[in-house]
Motif scaffolding. Structure first.
Motif, PDB file in Angstrom:
ATOM      1  N   ASP A  18      -3.153  38.625  -3.620  1.00  0.00           N
ATOM      2  CA  ASP A  18      -3.189  37.273  -3.932  1.00  0.00           C
ATOM      3  C   ASP A  18      -2.779  36.947  -5.238  1.00  0.00           C
ATOM      4  OD1 ASP A  18      -4.511  36.805  -1.464  1.00  0.00           O
ATOM      5  OD2 ASP A  18      -6.671  36.466  -2.500  1.00  0.00           O
ATOM      6  N   ALA A  19      -1.735  36.106  -5.310  1.00  0.00           N
ATOM      7  CA  ALA A  19      -0.995  35.927  -6.567  1.00  0.00           C
ATOM      8  C   ALA A  19      -2.108  35.469  -7.842  1.00  0.00           C
ATOM      9  CB  ALA A  19      -0.084  34.659  -6.383  1.00  0.00           C
ATOM     10  N   PRO A  20      -2.134  36.464  -8.757  1.00  0.00           N
ATOM     11  CA  PRO A  20      -2.968  36.123  -9.979  1.00  0.00           C
ATOM     12  C   PRO A  20      -2.928  34.770 -10.540  1.00  0.00           C
ATOM     13  CG  PRO A  20      -1.741  38.244 -10.256  1.00  0.00           C
ATOM     14  CD  PRO A  20      -1.106  37.341  -8.953  1.00  0.00           C
ATOM     15  N   ALA A  21      -4.157  34.245 -10.744  1.00  0.00           N
ATOM     16  CA  ALA A  21      -4.129  33.108 -11.390  1.00  0.00           C
ATOM     17  C   ALA A  21      -4.099  33.054 -12.842  1.00  0.00           C
ATOM     18  CB  ALA A  21      -5.492  32.179 -11.419  1.00  0.00           C
ATOM     19  N   PRO A  22      -3.250  31.848 -13.419  1.00  0.00           N
ATOM     20  CA  PRO A  22      -3.068  31.998 -15.047  1.00  0.00           C
ATOM     21  C   PRO A  22      -4.306  32.252 -15.589  1.00  0.00           C
ATOM     22  CG  PRO A  22      -2.245  29.987 -13.888  1.00  0.00           C
ATOM     23  CD  PRO A  22      -3.017  30.726 -12.857  1.00  0.00           C
ATOM     24  N   ALA A  23      -4.211  33.146 -17.061  1.00  0.00           N
ATOM     25  CA  ALA A  23      -5.115  33.111 -17.724  1.00  0.00           C
ATOM     26  C   ALA A  23      -5.315  32.293 -18.744  1.00  0.00           C
ATOM     27  CB  ALA A  23      -5.035  34.567 -18.298  1.00  0.00           C
ATOM     28  N   ALA A  24      -4.598  31.225 -18.825  1.00  0.00           N
ATOM     29  CA  ALA A  24      -4.530  30.192 -20.022  1.00  0.00           C
ATOM     30  C   ALA A  24      -3.787  29.154 -19.511  1.00  0.00           C
ATOM     31  CB  ALA A  24      -3.828  30.806 -21.280  1.00  0.00           C
ATOM     32  N   ASN A  25      -3.384  28.157 -20.407  1.00  0.00           N
ATOM     33  CA  ASN A  25      -2.977  26.703 -20.149  1.00  0.00           C
ATOM     34  C   ASN A  25      -1.272  27.054 -19.774  1.00  0.00           C
ATOM     35  OD1 ASN A  25      -2.280  24.132 -19.633  1.00  0.00           O
ATOM     36  ND2 ASN A  25      -2.173  23.517 -22.087  1.00  0.00           N
ATOM     37  N   TYR A  26      -0.960  27.470 -18.724  1.00  0.00           N
ATOM     38  CA  TYR A  26       0.277  27.600 -18.206  1.00  0.00           C
ATOM     39  C   TYR A  26       0.354  27.764 -16.652  1.00  0.00           C
ATOM     40  CZ  TYR A  26      -0.609  32.517 -17.803  1.00  0.00           C
ATOM     41  OH  TYR A  26      -1.070  33.778 -17.511  1.00  0.00           O
ATOM     42  N   VAL A  27       1.530  27.688 -15.988  1.00  0.00           N
ATOM     43  CA  VAL A  27       1.649  27.904 -14.374  1.00  0.00           C
ATOM     44  C   VAL A  27       2.188  29.183 -14.048  1.00  0.00           C
ATOM     45  CG1 VAL A  27       1.625  25.144 -14.110  1.00  0.00           C
ATOM     46  CG2 VAL A  27       3.629  26.519 -14.422  1.00  0.00           C
TER      47      VAL A  27
END
Length: 154
Positions: A18-27
């Motif tokens: 699955d596409a990894p989720a962002p780790a901070a404030n970005y897309v």
């Protein structure tokens, strides 16, 4: 695209995560027209983060595998950007790669070949791309490699 990326991935025994989720404030990606800009993907495998510093505690071969893991995550992001239809990928345009390495280490291109070779292997000529391969004194969470990419889609 005449080369079916999904079929090639299956032949190689690779299942995109699955596409990894962002780790901070970005897309994770931005689509502008037919271009997908994918945020930096860090080296991560089935057993978790792939950490290490090239020129210290990691070989070029292990670094190339770490770079390949980044390319797999990049493709997962492109697939997500295309609504699950990876056949919309028409070209890998550019990779910018960061290699966690010592000041003396100069084989960053050999490390990043792990990603480049993989993308050509799965996408054929459409996988050939421009790129940068640079050293970084450190990377997030101690990972060995981080790569961002630019892709053309239909």
């Amino acid at each position: 695209m005449t080369h079916d990326i999904e079929t090639r991935l299956t032949e190689l025994g690779i299942t995109l995560p699955d596409a990894p989720a962002p780790a901070a404030n970005y897309v994770p990606y931005v689509i502008t027209g037919n271009t997908v800009y994918v945020s930096g993907q860090i080296s991560n495998g089935p057993d978790g983060l792939i950490k290490g510093k090239l020129g210290d505690d990691m070989s070029v071969e292990a670094g190339a595998e770490a770079a390949k893991s980044c390319a797999i995550s990049l493709l997962a992001q492109v697939k997500a950007a295309c609504g699950g239809d990876l056949s919309r990928l028409t070209r890998v345009v550019k990779l910018t790669a960061f290699v966690n390495s010592t000041a003396e280490f100069t084989d960053q291109p050999k490390v990043v070949n792990g990603a480049s070779d993989f993308l050509v292997e799965v996408a054929g000529d459409a996988g050939r791309h421009a790129r940068s391969a640079v050293s970084a004194a450190s990377l997030p969470m101690g990972v060995a490699v981080e790569i961002e990419g630019i892709f053309e889609i239909s």
